[in-house]
Design a protein around this motif. Structure first.
Motif, PDB file in Angstrom:
ATOM      1  N   LEU A  23      -9.245   5.750   4.160  1.00  0.00           N
ATOM      2  CA  LEU A  23      -7.784   5.747   4.116  1.00  0.00           C
ATOM      3  C   LEU A  23      -7.231   4.484   4.761  1.00  0.00           C
ATOM      4  O   LEU A  23      -6.275   3.876   4.243  1.00  0.00           O
ATOM      5  N   LEU A  24      -7.846   4.068   5.880  1.00  0.00           N
ATOM      6  CA  LEU A  24      -7.401   2.845   6.537  1.00  0.00           C
ATOM      7  C   LEU A  24      -7.620   1.634   5.629  1.00  0.00           C
ATOM      8  O   LEU A  24      -6.740   0.766   5.492  1.00  0.00           O
ATOM      9  N   THR A  25      -8.791   1.578   4.997  1.00  0.00           N
ATOM     10  CA  THR A  25      -9.070   0.480   4.064  1.00  0.00           C
ATOM     11  C   THR A  25      -8.092   0.491   2.897  1.00  0.00           C
ATOM     12  O   THR A  25      -7.598  -0.562   2.470  1.00  0.00           O
ATOM     13  N   LEU A  26      -7.818   1.704   2.380  1.00  0.00           N
ATOM     14  CA  LEU A  26      -6.877   1.819   1.269  1.00  0.00           C
ATOM     15  C   LEU A  26      -5.487   1.349   1.669  1.00  0.00           C
ATOM     16  O   LEU A  26      -4.822   0.622   0.916  1.00  0.00           O
ATOM     17  N   PHE A  30      -3.431  -1.747   0.026  1.00  0.00           N
ATOM     18  CA  PHE A  30      -2.123  -1.568  -0.584  1.00  0.00           C
ATOM     19  C   PHE A  30      -1.057  -2.384   0.148  1.00  0.00           C
ATOM     20  O   PHE A  30      -0.119  -2.885  -0.478  1.00  0.00           O
ATOM     21  N   LEU A  31      -1.190  -2.521   1.463  1.00  0.00           N
ATOM     22  CA  LEU A  31      -0.255  -3.383   2.186  1.00  0.00           C
ATOM     23  C   LEU A  31      -0.409  -4.830   1.737  1.00  0.00           C
ATOM     24  O   LEU A  31       0.583  -5.550   1.567  1.00  0.00           O
ATOM     25  N   MET A  34       1.098  -5.036  -1.678  1.00  0.00           N
ATOM     26  CA  MET A  34       2.552  -5.015  -1.596  1.00  0.00           C
ATOM     27  C   MET A  34       3.082  -6.365  -1.111  1.00  0.00           C
ATOM     28  O   MET A  34       4.088  -6.872  -1.627  1.00  0.00           O
ATOM     29  N   THR A  35       2.385  -6.957  -0.130  1.00  0.00           N
ATOM     30  CA  THR A  35       2.795  -8.269   0.375  1.00  0.00           C
ATOM     31  C   THR A  35       2.733  -9.321  -0.731  1.00  0.00           C
ATOM     32  O   THR A  35       3.649 -10.140  -0.890  1.00  0.00           O
ATOM     33  N   VAL A  36       1.639  -9.288  -1.501  1.00  0.00           N
ATOM     34  CA  VAL A  36       1.490 -10.249  -2.594  1.00  0.00           C
ATOM     35  C   VAL A  36       2.583 -10.049  -3.634  1.00  0.00           C
ATOM     36  O   VAL A  36       3.178 -11.014  -4.141  1.00  0.00           O
TER      37      VAL A  36
END
Length: 473
Positions: A23-26, A30-31, A34-36
């Motif tokens: 979950l942390l890796t996911l 995704f962060l 989202m940043t990209v």
């Protein structure tokens, strides 16, 4: 494993730890995604603003140049809708040097130093500044005007898009997390079953443990095979001791009840319906995630394809297809392809310097070289500039050149621009990957030629390609 934790608790704790790491890796992925995506949205919005402001500036400057100041004022005052829709104000510099609002969107106040907001002085992330303006100067006769674009409405729109994107990614993370948790539970179920069986027999005496089978374990999947292997080892150990102790048959009778209880418990667990979501819902979420990724891949797939083409040229993977080529005709055809683009940007294509010369070379590669050079010159030329194409014949070679009156290149960068992915700092706000000139250099080498650059910063550049009259195959 702590002393007060049994084997089943340990395996379930490991499952939770594995899920938390996933979950942390996911979330990190995704962060990053989202940043990209926010970066791309911001960059595209900035590019659209600059393009719109430049287009209006060229249109209004033509009115000032070929007609009059009063004509421009008449146009903008009577047709303010386009300006208002794009949050653009037209201001006139009065006799005191102050800005006087003329038409378009009404700003609460004008920037104190409007010249500081010109596109060349603003970065792509200016929308996040306290004054998200872009300005463009228009020179009239005798008045001066400024186009001032307020980026606040676009910034608000970007924030709304970012919030929607965050919400979509949050829902996606939740759905993927739920699916992965169910998959982990089902995949590790044989391991939990094995741990449960170990816990059951851990308190038995050695004689009882060796005289009985482990409770029935799940045998599906790779971990099910592990359970079977453990059971086989213990059964072989039991058979070894059985010859030494003839009381195994009597002890086996006593474990029938716990074996039956384990079997019933396992069957009940397997019969439970674990599906909480419809396949269509899961598929819809996965399709949405797969779609965003593919725009950016595509910008890479393109980059990788070009890099592979450069590599193919450097290693000579594709043979030359030689034929007689009318060099002046080829240059004229390429210039014709760019006439509309050049006209849109106010650039003139000059082919007066073309001479009738013939060479024996590869037409496809030669065309690609000319296309890349002309495209580069048009891209980095200033509005109202000129791109000139010329060709001729020397004693032992033919030559052609593409020159412009654009931004020019500093001497420190001139030896580096033919490297792959190298871009001059001042050109990074323009589209491209820094591969066009690398492709040109590789193809020129394939054609047994050479390319030279003469450039003066702020005055323009001239690329000259020299080719042999015939190729040595």
């Amino acid at each position: 494993m702590s002393s007060d934790m049994n084997a089943e608790q340990a395996t379930r704790s490991a499952q939770r730890a594995l899920f938390h790491r996933f979950l942390l890796t996911l979330l990190i992925c995704f962060l990053f995604l989202m940043t990209v995506m926010v970066f791309i949205l911001t960059y595209l919005l900035d590019y659209q603003e600059r393009k719109l402001l430049s287009s209006l500036g060229q249109e209004y400057q033509r009115i000032l140049t070929f007609e009059s100041d009063s004509k421009l004022e008449h146009v903008v005052i009577n047709n303010p809708n386009r300006l208002i829709e794009n949050a653009i104000s037209v201001a006139r510099v009065d006799s005191t040097g102050q800005l006087e609002w003329l038409s378009g969107a009404e700003l609460p106040s004008f920037p104190e130093v409007v010249s500081e907001y010109q596109p060349a002085l603003r970065h792509w992330y200016h929308l996040f500044s306290h004054a998200p303006y872009l300005s463009l100067k228009l020179d009239g006769k005798p008045s001066q005007y400024w186009l001032i674009m307020d980026g606040t409405p676009r910034r608000t729109h970007l924030f709304v898009q970012g919030a929607a994107l965050c919400a979509a990614l949050a829902v996606m993370v939740a759905l993927i997390a739920l699916i992965v948790w169910r998959l982990l539970s089902r995949t590790l179920s044989p391991l939990h079953s094995l741990a449960k069986g170990v816990d059951q027999v851990r308190g038995w005496s050695l004689d009882v443990m060796l005289a009985t089978d482990l409770p029935a374990l799940e045998s599906s999947g790779p971990l099910g095979q592990l359970s079977q292997s453990v059971q086989q080892v213990l059964n072989r150990l039991r058979e070894t001791v059985k010859g030494m102790d003839q009381t195994v048959d009597a002890i086996a009778h006593d474990v029938r009840t716990p074996l039956s209880r384990v079997i019933l418990t396992t069957e009940a667990a397997l019969s439970e319906d674990t599906a909480k979501y419809q396949p269509e819902q899961i598929e819809a979420s996965l399709r949405s995630a797969l779609s965003d990724c593919a725009e950016s891949a595509q910008q890479a797939n393109q980059m990788l394809t070009t890099l592979m083409r450069i590599h193919d040229e450097q290693v000579g993977r594709h043979a030359l297809e030689t034929q007689p080529i009318e060099l002046a005709q080829l240059l004229s055809e390429v210039a014709a392809w760019y006439e509309e683009v050049a006209e849109d940007t106010g650039i003139r294509l000059n082919t007066d310097g073309l001479e009738a010369v013939t060479c024996v070379s590869d037409a496809k590669r030669l065309t690609q070289i000319v296309v890349n050079l002309v495209d580069n010159s048009v891209k980095y030329s200033l509005p109202g500039g000129e791109v000139s194409l010329a060709c001729g014949e020397a004693v032992d070679h033919l030559w052609f050149s593409v020159s412009d009156r654009g931004i020019g290149i500093e001497p420190a960068h001139q030896a580096l621009i033919f490297r792959r992915l190298y871009r001059v700092e001042g050109s990074r706000h323009r589209p491209g990957y820094g591969l066009g000139l690398a492709m040109v250099s590789a193809m020129v080498n394939t054609l047994q030629g050479s390319i030279d650059l003469n450039s003066v910063l702020g005055e323009g550049s001239r690329f000259t390609v020299r080719l042999p009259k015939t190729l040595d195959l």
